[in-house]
Design a protein around this motif. Sequence first.
Motif, PDB file in Angstrom:
ATOM      1  N   LEU A  79       0.818  -1.217   0.000  1.00 50.77           N
ATOM      2  CA  LEU A  79       0.000   0.000   0.000  1.00 50.77           C
ATOM      3  C   LEU A  79       0.853   1.271   0.000  1.00 50.77           C
ATOM      4  CD1 LEU A  79      -2.866  -0.969   2.481  1.00 50.77           C
ATOM      5  CD2 LEU A  79      -2.968  -0.804  -0.019  1.00 50.77           C
ATOM      6  N   SER A  80       2.137   1.119  -0.307  1.00 50.65           N
ATOM      7  CA  SER A  80       3.077   2.253  -0.361  1.00 50.65           C
ATOM      8  C   SER A  80       3.073   3.060   0.929  1.00 50.65           C
ATOM      9  CB  SER A  80       2.768   3.165  -1.549  1.00 50.65           C
ATOM     10  OG  SER A  80       2.895   2.470  -2.751  1.00 50.65           O
ATOM     11  N   LYS A  81       2.996   2.343   2.047  1.00 51.73           N
ATOM     12  CA  LYS A  81       3.048   2.943   3.386  1.00 51.73           C
ATOM     13  C   LYS A  81       1.902   3.936   3.640  1.00 51.73           C
ATOM     14  CE  LYS A  81       8.053   2.430   3.618  1.00 51.73           C
ATOM     15  NZ  LYS A  81       9.319   3.099   3.933  1.00 51.73           N
ATOM     16  N   ARG A  82       0.760   3.666   3.022  1.00 49.48           N
ATOM     17  CA  ARG A  82      -0.397   4.553   3.153  1.00 49.48           C
ATOM     18  C   ARG A  82      -0.872   4.627   4.603  1.00 49.48           C
ATOM     19  NH1 ARG A  82      -3.955   2.722  -0.898  1.00 49.48           N
ATOM     20  NH2 ARG A  82      -2.579   3.877  -2.256  1.00 49.48           N
ATOM     21  N   LYS A  83      -1.249   5.829   5.005  1.00 51.29           N
ATOM     22  CA  LYS A  83      -1.761   6.057   6.356  1.00 51.29           C
ATOM     23  C   LYS A  83      -3.097   6.771   6.269  1.00 51.29           C
ATOM     24  CE  LYS A  83       2.840   6.129   8.262  1.00 51.29           C
ATOM     25  NZ  LYS A  83       3.868   6.807   8.988  1.00 51.29           N
ATOM     26  N   ILE A  84      -3.908   6.592   7.316  1.00 55.94           N
ATOM     27  CA  ILE A  84      -5.170   7.307   7.408  1.00 55.94           C
ATOM     28  C   ILE A  84      -5.120   8.185   8.658  1.00 55.94           C
ATOM     29  CG2 ILE A  84      -6.500   5.573   6.157  1.00 55.94           C
ATOM     30  CD1 ILE A  84      -7.561   4.595   8.883  1.00 55.94           C
ATOM     31  N   SER A  85      -5.923   9.216   8.661  1.00 56.96           N
ATOM     32  CA  SER A  85      -5.955  10.117   9.805  1.00 56.96           C
ATOM     33  C   SER A  85      -7.246   9.898  10.577  1.00 56.96           C
ATOM     34  CB  SER A  85      -5.860  11.566   9.332  1.00 56.96           C
ATOM     35  OG  SER A  85      -5.813  12.431  10.433  1.00 56.96           O
ATOM     36  N   VAL A  86      -7.092   9.577  11.859  1.00 52.84           N
ATOM     37  CA  VAL A  86      -8.234   9.380  12.739  1.00 52.84           C
ATOM     38  C   VAL A  86      -8.030  10.297  13.945  1.00 52.84           C
ATOM     39  CG1 VAL A  86      -9.516   7.730  14.147  1.00 52.84           C
ATOM     40  CG2 VAL A  86      -8.476   6.969  11.994  1.00 52.84           C
ATOM     41  N   SER A  96      -6.960  13.285  14.118  1.00 50.98           N
ATOM     42  CA  SER A  96      -5.650  13.937  13.976  1.00 50.98           C
ATOM     43  C   SER A  96      -4.472  13.006  14.264  1.00 50.98           C
ATOM     44  CB  SER A  96      -5.554  15.171  14.877  1.00 50.98           C
ATOM     45  OG  SER A  96      -6.599  16.066  14.585  1.00 50.98           O
ATOM     46  N   ILE A  97      -4.708  11.713  14.297  1.00 51.56           N
ATOM     47  CA  ILE A  97      -3.633  10.740  14.508  1.00 51.56           C
ATOM     48  C   ILE A  97      -3.443   9.972  13.209  1.00 51.56           C
ATOM     49  CG2 ILE A  97      -2.892   8.711  15.801  1.00 51.56           C
ATOM     50  CD1 ILE A  97      -4.777   9.649  18.058  1.00 51.56           C
ATOM     51  N   SER A  98      -2.202   9.934  12.737  1.00 49.59           N
ATOM     52  CA  SER A  98      -1.882   9.230  11.507  1.00 49.59           C
ATOM     53  C   SER A  98      -1.638   7.749  11.823  1.00 49.59           C
ATOM     54  CB  SER A  98      -0.627   9.851  10.871  1.00 49.59           C
ATOM     55  OG  SER A  98      -0.359   9.235   9.653  1.00 49.59           O
ATOM     56  N   ILE A  99      -2.470   6.870  11.234  1.00 45.77           N
ATOM     57  CA  ILE A  99      -2.398   5.435  11.515  1.00 45.77           C
ATOM     58  C   ILE A  99      -2.086   4.697  10.219  1.00 45.77           C
ATOM     59  CG2 ILE A  99      -3.685   3.422  12.337  1.00 45.77           C
ATOM     60  CD1 ILE A  99      -5.440   5.382  13.940  1.00 45.77           C
TER      61      ILE A  99
END
Length: 137
Positions: free
Chosen positions: A66-73, A75-78
Amino acid sequence: MNFSWLKSSKKGWIFAFWFYFAVLITISISAYLKVLPVKSSTIPYYDTIGHFILLGMAAFFGHLALSKRKISVWSISIPLAPLLVAICCIADELLQTLSPNRSASFYDLAADWVGIAIFYLLAERVKLKKSLGEEKL
């Protein structure tokens, strides 16, 4: 092991993830069908060690696929892949409570999460090659 062929291409990481995912599903189904022994008298804690390595590697390959994809929850990047693997671990442990051939274990879940965290950190150290037009990771 030399994984240099994977570093050059996102497709390589995607292939590695799906191949590994197929292996992981095969192992899981084998355990539910009692083809794979859940306990071993010769190797202590092999099931817990297996949880650590198997789910950790799923997070590793998934994170890179996933190319090191992160989501923001809040204001926290997970990181997305490790989060999805952790959710699957919880679901699997809950399903084990319904199976006569498996037993749910807090220790296995803890081993899953520690493996996910450590292998995620290892994946973060892998340099991904940028393709044209791709932002720096």
